[in-house]
Design a protein around this motif. Structure first.
Motif, short mmCIF file in Angstrom:
data_model
loop_
_atom_site.label_atom_id
_atom_site.label_comp_id
_atom_site.label_asym_id
_atom_site.label_seq_id
_atom_site.Cartn_x
_atom_site.Cartn_y
_atom_site.Cartn_z
N LEU A 1 42.84 65.43 40.96
CA LEU A 1 43.02 65.23 42.39
C LEU A 1 44.09 66.19 42.89
CD1 LEU A 1 42.74 63.79 45.13
CD2 LEU A 1 44.28 62.01 44.26
N VAL A 2 43.75 66.97 43.91
CA VAL A 2 44.70 67.86 44.57
C VAL A 2 44.92 67.34 45.99
CG1 VAL A 2 45.11 70.19 45.44
CG2 VAL A 2 43.99 69.87 43.22
N ALA B 1 43.19 62.22 33.15
CA ALA B 1 43.06 62.52 34.57
C ALA B 1 44.33 63.26 34.98
CB ALA B 1 42.89 61.26 35.40
N PHE B 2 44.26 63.99 36.12
CA PHE B 2 45.41 64.78 36.54
C PHE B 2 45.59 64.64 38.05
CE2 PHE B 2 43.64 66.76 32.78
CZ PHE B 2 44.76 66.90 31.97
N LEU B 3 46.85 64.42 38.44
CA LEU B 3 47.22 64.40 39.86
C LEU B 3 48.12 65.59 40.14
CD1 LEU B 3 46.49 61.28 39.41
CD2 LEU B 3 48.00 60.87 41.34
N ILE B 4 47.70 66.43 41.07
CA ILE B 4 48.52 67.57 41.50
C ILE B 4 48.77 67.36 42.98
CG2 ILE B 4 48.67 70.08 41.64
CD1 ILE B 4 46.58 70.22 39.40
N ASN B 5 49.89 66.74 43.29
CA ASN B 5 50.15 66.37 44.69
C ASN B 5 51.58 66.69 45.12
OD1 ASN B 5 50.87 64.21 42.88
ND2 ASN B 5 51.08 62.84 44.63
N PRO B 6 51.93 67.98 45.14
CA PRO B 6 53.24 68.35 45.68
C PRO B 6 53.29 68.07 47.18
CG PRO B 6 51.88 70.30 45.39
CD PRO B 6 51.12 69.16 44.78
N LEU C 1 35.76 60.72 42.80
CA LEU C 1 36.77 60.42 41.77
C LEU C 1 36.45 59.11 41.06
CD1 LEU C 1 39.95 61.44 43.81
CD2 LEU C 1 39.05 62.65 41.80
N ASP C 2 36.02 58.11 41.83
CA ASP C 2 35.65 56.82 41.25
C ASP C 2 34.46 56.98 40.29
OD1 ASP C 2 35.78 53.80 41.24
OD2 ASP C 2 33.75 54.07 42.02
N PHE C 3 33.50 57.82 40.67
CA PHE C 3 32.35 58.09 39.81
C PHE C 3 32.83 58.70 38.48
CE2 PHE C 3 28.99 60.96 38.28
CZ PHE C 3 27.92 60.08 38.21
N CYS C 4 33.77 59.62 38.54
CA CYS C 4 34.33 60.22 37.32
C CYS C 4 35.00 59.16 36.45
CB CYS C 4 35.36 61.29 37.68
SG CYS C 4 34.69 62.75 38.49
N LEU C 5 35.75 58.28 37.09
CA LEU C 5 36.48 57.25 36.34
C LEU C 5 35.52 56.28 35.65
CD1 LEU C 5 39.31 56.49 38.95
CD2 LEU C 5 39.54 57.74 36.79
N ARG C 6 34.33 56.12 36.21
CA ARG C 6 33.33 55.22 35.61
C ARG C 6 32.50 55.91 34.54
NH1 ARG C 6 29.69 54.02 39.06
NH2 ARG C 6 30.42 54.96 41.02
N HIS C 7 32.68 57.23 34.39
CA HIS C 7 31.93 57.98 33.36
C HIS C 7 32.90 58.92 32.61
CE1 HIS C 7 28.90 56.79 36.37
NE2 HIS C 7 28.09 56.65 35.31
N LEU D 1 36.54 49.72 46.91
CA LEU D 1 37.68 50.57 46.56
C LEU D 1 38.38 51.11 47.81
CD1 LEU D 1 36.75 53.83 46.95
CD2 LEU D 1 35.35 53.25 44.99
N THR D 2 39.62 51.54 47.62
CA THR D 2 40.37 52.32 48.61
C THR D 2 40.80 53.60 47.91
OG1 THR D 2 42.56 51.47 48.03
CG2 THR D 2 41.27 50.19 49.63
N PHE D 3 41.24 54.58 48.67
CA PHE D 3 41.70 55.81 48.04
C PHE D 3 42.92 55.51 47.16
CE2 PHE D 3 40.76 60.40 48.57
CZ PHE D 3 41.63 60.88 47.60
N ARG D 4 43.76 54.59 47.62
CA ARG D 4 44.97 54.27 46.85
C ARG D 4 44.62 53.60 45.53
NH1 ARG D 4 49.93 51.35 49.80
NH2 ARG D 4 49.46 53.08 51.23
N SER D 5 43.60 52.75 45.52
CA SER D 5 43.22 52.09 44.26
C SER D 5 42.69 53.11 43.26
CB SER D 5 42.18 51.00 44.52
OG SER D 5 40.93 51.56 44.92
N VAL D 6 41.98 54.15 43.75
CA VAL D 6 41.50 55.22 42.87
C VAL D 6 42.69 56.00 42.31
CG1 VAL D 6 40.20 57.38 42.80
CG2 VAL D 6 39.28 55.42 44.04
N VAL D 7 43.67 56.29 43.17
CA VAL D 7 44.86 57.03 42.72
C VAL D 7 45.62 56.24 41.66
CG1 VAL D 7 47.13 57.88 43.45
CG2 VAL D 7 45.11 58.38 44.83
N ALA D 8 45.71 54.93 41.85
CA ALA D 8 46.43 54.10 40.88
C ALA D 8 45.77 54.17 39.50
CB ALA D 8 46.47 52.66 41.37
N LYS D 9 44.44 54.13 39.45
CA LYS D 9 43.73 54.26 38.16
C LYS D 9 43.98 55.63 37.54
CE LYS D 9 39.96 51.15 39.54
NZ LYS D 9 38.53 51.09 39.93
N MET D 10 43.98 56.65 38.39
CA MET D 10 44.21 58.00 37.87
C MET D 10 45.62 58.17 37.34
SD MET D 10 42.11 60.55 40.44
CE MET D 10 42.59 61.97 39.45
N GLN D 11 46.58 57.52 37.98
CA GLN D 11 47.96 57.59 37.49
C GLN D 11 48.07 57.03 36.08
OE1 GLN D 11 49.80 55.66 41.03
NE2 GLN D 11 51.25 57.36 40.99
#
Length: 613
Positions: free
Chosen positions: A203-204, A240-245, A189-195, A222-232
């Protein structure tokens, strides 16, 4: 009536001890919580085990009104699925420059493979270029066996994504991490955010964003949470899309192969079915279309558990086999084949099972599987998955201690099913079947197969289905639920579960190491440092830890743990009773059920104390 009363009692218990309340296990993410419904599943009779699993699975479709978190059918989830479906459709229109990549670890990676292979096969049938690729941490070996260590390597994840998408101008990346925790996926995910000029990350997962893992990843900033924060932030502008029911805690705490796996399948199939219909049938991607598709899976769940008695019979047979040192074999045909392989592969890391305990075999072997690396049996004979492998290596040793389960549908080679069933029946009477058909399409050989088998779970489905719904998807989900119940229930009966915790899990990566330490703390009541100390003693089989051992890094500990057996049960018995590692091993050999081993230890200590007075 009695069955309904039992289910009502379970539901009433759930509402009284609601996992959504702020004070329920507040330090744990939802995916790691224990489910109040299954608190005593290790002591429940078989029929009650199945009813508890049904109640937990039903939580996936719980009404979103008043819920503290987004649920599977929440507005935002459905809207995100629509948007991702539209991105898939764009790539279908331009397959030369576009690619969809699905990636995950363990069960998530196996389901990424299943959905990818199914979708590409449908495209080829229409003479359309394949547009999907899959990545699984540890490579294709991880499709069939536990490869937990690669999950901790974010760099490996990023490099594998870069390699598979080389030369593409538009890549939709769907990373699956049920607990929002896998470093391998975080790296991708971080690689995607950098390109961002090429990659759109999706993210599911099944925890709220604020519960994403916040532990530093070794060798990374990085942490997983820091990646999620950027995606938010990027999600606000649809970059970017978060699908986290949130699905609720698993029936067996942390066992995301169950609801997490089912919901992953449901979400991905909703996306790809909508995109396929839009591109090839000119069916618009609509909110109601996606929602109706999702609800059809709820009906599949109802159809499955309408046969509770039959599922309970399978659990009992499989449990008896494992208890007396036998094995369980899934023999499958057609598209159901991969479900048996997936379920079998999950038992070793989840329950500390032996390789031979539960195995899956498919009619077409690797030709049916269609994986990237081809025939893995060339690397290791243990990766034999064809029916010929079963006939050559398993059938000659088959006895009535073993359970054989046939998985097929009326559209498969039912003559072949009957032929193999006859050969199995010569070796054991403990053979059962799970059979799917549509109304009025019973296979000619089915009566004979019924007579050969001790029991048959016979699922009949209506020919009419909602526009986007595939009967194949329903049959697969139904089969997954049945197999999850069989393997989970059998290992409960064997003593591999303590309360509703997978007490004999393999401690082979950082996530599982932390889970084991938390589990010991919860069950023993001792502080975290003492629990981690007990875990290390069990890993290294010593009563005193050296300074060298204490200063080793986590990777060294998890590598050592992978060579041991009953690591967590040993640590727990030592913590609860104060006995040595050698004494704990002796108790567990005499009483393999962990709860019984602990109780026996405590009674012996009590008797010894009274005798010394």
């Amino acid at each position: 009536m009695a069955a309904m009363a039992e289910l009502d009692r379970i539901h009433a218990f759930s509402t009284t001890h609601d996992w959504e309340s702020a004070d329920y296990e507040p330090n744990l993410p939802v995916s790691e919580m224990s489910n109040p419904l299954t608190r005593d599943i290790d002591r429940a009779p078989v029929r009650s085990i199945v009813k508890m699993l049904q109640a937990c699975d039903a939580q996936m479709f719980r009404d979103k009104s008043g819920a503290a978190y987004e649920r599977l059918l929440s507005d935002q989830v459905v809207k995100s699925l629509m948007e991702v479906s539209e991105r898939v459709q764009l790539i279908l229109k331009d397959p030369q420059d576009g690619l969809v990549v699905l990636s995950g670890c363990g069960t998530s990676g196996r389901l990424a493979f299943l959905v990818t292979s199914r979708f590409n096969r449908k495209l080829r049938q229409l003479n359309h270029a394949a547009v999907c690729s899959y990545i699984i941490a540890g490579g294709d070996r991880a499709l069939l066996s536990s490869q937990e260590a690669p999950e901790d390597d974010p760099m490996s994840g990023a490099l594998s994504l870069k390699k598979v998408s080389e030369g593409k101008k538009r890549v939709l990346f769907i990373g699956i991490s049920c607990g929002l925790s896998a470093p391998f996926v975080a790296g991708q995910l971080d690689f995607c955010l950098r390109h961002p000029d090429v990659y759109t990350p999706v993210l599911v997962g099944f925890n709220p964003a604020h519960q994403a893992r916040n532990e530093a990843i070794p060798g990374c900033t990085l942490t997983f949470r820091s990646v999620v924060a950027k995606m938010q932030d990027l999600a606000k502008i649809q970059k970017a899309f978060l699908i986290n029911p949130v699905l609720g805690p698993e029936a067996i705490s942390g066992s995301s192969r169950m609801k997490g796996g089912s919901a992953t399948k449901i979400l991905l199939e909703a996306v790809f079915s909508a995109a396929h219909a839009a591109n090839f049938s000119r069916t618009p991607i609509t909110y109601n279309g996606i929602l109706q598709h999702m609800r059809s899976y709820e009906k599949a769940l109802d159809v499955t558990y309408a046969q509770t008695e039959g599922i309970a019979a399978l659990v009992e047979a499989a449990g008896h086999s494992l208890q007396c040192g036998g094995r369980v074999c899934y023999l499958s045909w057609g598209f159901l084949g991969l479900l048996g392989l997936i379920d079998a592969s999950e038992c070793k890391p989840t329950f500390g099972a032996d390789y031979e305990d539960i195995r899956g075999f498919v009619s077409g072997g690797y030709k049916e599987l269609g994986n990237n690396e081809g025939d893995l049996k060339l690397m290791d004979p243990e990766f034999g998955i064809a029916h010929d492998d079963f006939l050559n290596s398993v059938l000659p040793r088959l006895t009535d201690k073993d359970t054989v389960l046939l998985l097929y549908s009326h559209s498969d080679d039912v003559d072949g099913v009957a032929e193999l069933a006859r050969r199995v029946r010569e070796k054991t009477s403990n053979m059962h079947a799970v059979y799917h058909q549509t109304d009025g399409d019973t296979a000619a050989q089915q009566d004979e197969i019924n007579k050969l088998c001790s029991s048959t779970l016979h699922f009949t489905w209506p020919k009419e289905t909602p526009a986007l719904t595939s009967l194949q998807h329903m049959w697969e989900l139904c089969t997954k639920l049945v197999l999850n119940a069989v393997s989970t229930g059998a290992h409960i009966l064997k003593g591999k579960v303590y309360q509703n915790y997978m007490i004999d899990l393999q401690v082979t990566n950082s996530k599982l190491y932390r889970r084991a330490a938390r589990l010991l703390q919860k069950l023993s009541g001792h502080p975290e440092p003492r629990c981690e100390e007990a875990l290390l003693k069990a890993i290294y089989q010593v009563d005193k830890l050296t300074e060298d051992t204490l200063t080793c890094d986590l990777k060294t500990h998890t590598h050592a743990a992978g060579k041991g057996k009953k690591v967590v049960p040993l640590a727990l018995v030592c913590l609860l009773t104060g006995c040595s590692i050698k004494e704990a091993k002796s108790h567990l050999e005499q009483k393999p059920v962990v709860r019984e081993a602990v109780e026996t230890c405590l009674l012996e200590q009590q008797a010894s104390s009274l005798g010394s007075l």
